[in-house]
Design a protein around this motif. Sequence first.
Motif, PDB file in Angstrom:
ATOM      1  N   ALA A  15      72.036  56.217  39.003  1.00  0.00           N
ATOM      2  CA  ALA A  15      73.242  56.947  39.399  1.00  0.00           C
ATOM      3  C   ALA A  15      74.152  57.229  38.224  1.00  0.00           C
ATOM      4  CB  ALA A  15      73.992  56.150  40.460  1.00  0.00           C
ATOM      5  N   LEU A  16      74.091  56.372  37.215  1.00  0.00           N
ATOM      6  CA  LEU A  16      75.011  56.507  36.088  1.00  0.00           C
ATOM      7  C   LEU A  16      74.835  57.830  35.350  1.00  0.00           C
ATOM      8  CD1 LEU A  16      77.222  54.913  34.694  1.00  0.00           C
ATOM      9  CD2 LEU A  16      75.482  53.849  33.240  1.00  0.00           C
ATOM     10  N   MET A  17      73.701  58.466  35.510  1.00  0.00           N
ATOM     11  CA  MET A  17      73.441  59.734  34.822  1.00  0.00           C
ATOM     12  C   MET A  17      74.207  60.898  35.460  1.00  0.00           C
ATOM     13  SD  MET A  17      71.307  59.080  32.415  1.00  0.00           S
ATOM     14  CE  MET A  17      69.864  58.175  31.865  1.00  0.00           C
ATOM     15  N   ARG A  18      74.600  60.761  36.709  1.00  0.00           N
ATOM     16  CA  ARG A  18      75.168  61.901  37.417  1.00  0.00           C
ATOM     17  C   ARG A  18      76.636  62.094  37.055  1.00  0.00           C
ATOM     18  NH1 ARG A  18      72.350  59.480  41.784  1.00  0.00           N
ATOM     19  NH2 ARG A  18      74.302  58.972  42.845  1.00  0.00           N
ATOM     20  N   PRO A  19      77.046  63.320  36.719  1.00  0.00           N
ATOM     21  CA  PRO A  19      78.440  63.565  36.330  1.00  0.00           C
ATOM     22  C   PRO A  19      79.444  63.134  37.384  1.00  0.00           C
ATOM     23  CG  PRO A  19      77.077  65.459  35.763  1.00  0.00           C
ATOM     24  CD  PRO A  19      76.210  64.531  36.574  1.00  0.00           C
ATOM     25  N   GLU A  20      79.118  63.365  38.686  1.00  0.00           N
ATOM     26  CA  GLU A  20      80.092  63.000  39.711  1.00  0.00           C
ATOM     27  C   GLU A  20      80.283  61.496  39.797  1.00  0.00           C
ATOM     28  OE1 GLU A  20      76.163  63.345  42.025  1.00  0.00           O
ATOM     29  OE2 GLU A  20      77.141  64.270  40.297  1.00  0.00           O
ATOM     30  N   ILE A  21      79.206  60.715  39.481  1.00  0.00           N
ATOM     31  CA  ILE A  21      79.327  59.255  39.464  1.00  0.00           C
ATOM     32  C   ILE A  21      80.185  58.824  38.286  1.00  0.00           C
ATOM     33  CG2 ILE A  21      78.070  57.093  39.226  1.00  0.00           C
ATOM     34  CD1 ILE A  21      77.793  58.412  41.957  1.00  0.00           C
TER      35      ILE A  21
END
Length: 556
Positions: free
Chosen positions: A135-141
């Motif tokens: 999840a850490l890769m996702r901009p919104e996260i």
Amino acid sequence: MLNRIEIRDFAIIDELTIDLHPGLSVLTGETGAGKSILLDALGLCLGDRADTSMVPEAAKRSEIHVIFDVSDTPRARAWLTEENLDEDNECLLRRVIQSNGRSQAWVNGRPVTRHQLEQLGRLLVGIHGQHAHQALMRPEIQRRTLDGFAGHANKLEPVSSLHARWQRVEAEIRSLSGGDGDHQDRIDLLRYQLEELDEEALTEEAFSQLEQEQRRLAGASEIIIACQRSLELLYEGETTAQTIIAAAERELDPHLGVDSALAETRDLLATGQVQLEEACQGLRQFADRLEMDPERLQVVEDQLSRLHDLARKHQVEPEGLAAHAEALRDELNRLESADSRLLELHAERDRILDDYRNAAAILSESRRTAAMQLGERVDDLLAQLGMTGAELTIVVDPDSEAPPTAHGTDRIRFDIRTNPDQRPAPLQKVASGGELSRIGLALEVATADTAELPALIFDEADTGIGGGVAEVVGRQLRALARHHQVLCITHLPQVAAQGMHQLQVEKRHREDGRTVTDVRPLSPEERTRELARMLGGLEMTEKTLNHAREMLERVD
């Protein structure tokens, strides 16, 4: 919280049930025992794409059940309610992969798409490490992680509220401007449509009357004939109903004094005679008024034909043409008087945008302050985790020209440099799997008080480290478990010793030659032996056993 994982016929797992508990649980076992397969199975229930190669040759399908307690997960409960999938505080995810490639998913017994499963999974579990579910890769996260750490809900709310107001004003402007087409073109079209509708359209009542007239005119000759035949039968023929009733009356008249009951019957016949005469008079009058009028019939049928053609053109029922015309008239009046309203709306939109930009600027400043604080905290943790010289830079890049969004105009990006001589670059482009897992751990520890995910999984966060750093990793995971349920796959005894619960993954060979994986919880004595194995390899001495006991006793 993740309560249970049930797996059947998946890769080298025949049948497996794992019960999990709050706090830090560690999974240990020999390399290749199948620890990563557990994450693959869990990933399927969290929305990962299916891979039929994981279905054993002897099985028709793989099946995974995962049970969560969502009582302390408001975002997941809200999502379940919105999707009509809620079921008290328990959430059961089920995924089936057929050997023919077909995949099915259910949430609380109701079928869902893989996309829905993925949406829900993002609200339940955060996985860090060498796995597709990072999840850490996702901009919104990244943005939500920063906002959660900043704790500036009072700065986010005005931005979200102004964005909603801007959307409503924009929608009304588009509506008054004729939607996607040109405003004047729409007005011209409405005028043309109303001109032809006003010329032909009838109210529902008038249309019904016209249809009734058409049916009467079309059947006039048959109706006249039916009236004439009825009169012959009742009154005008050689043998009629009237003559028959009169004959019956004459037969009864001489006997009326014998029995009063007979007189009552004679009166009914007399009454029938009167009603029969009235009915015949009505038939004569109706027949006299009814005329065959082919010319009028043609006029009526032509009008009905035009009305049906007009109704097909406007995609309404013929009896609804008048109501449709009124709806178009209302739209035309609104558009023709829209110029003044549009001026008001454009002015209102400009005011909202000014307020929005100001609120977004305040939010950006708060984010920049929080970004520096979070970056410094993560850098300190990374140094403790064996990544000396690593530096996390949280970039907050406002775009004042970007369209409004509910979360502001900032582009937020986590950049990392893992060595002092490197330039910072986006997280997903620089960090290796083991580094990414430790960065994720540092971020989770740094934001533990504000993070939203109830369950966190670390897949070999200890890759490439050892000794004292490994013990620090274990301590940080244990500290994190005060705020979240944490599951960690590890090869290091220093990390495993910090676990509140320990599960051992074992691979064994069955009599039929098949290799299968089992998972079992370890008792305190079994934990000691497992740690000793991890410390000393194949040769387990009293020294390694004592060392293992000492490691467990030192845990806070």
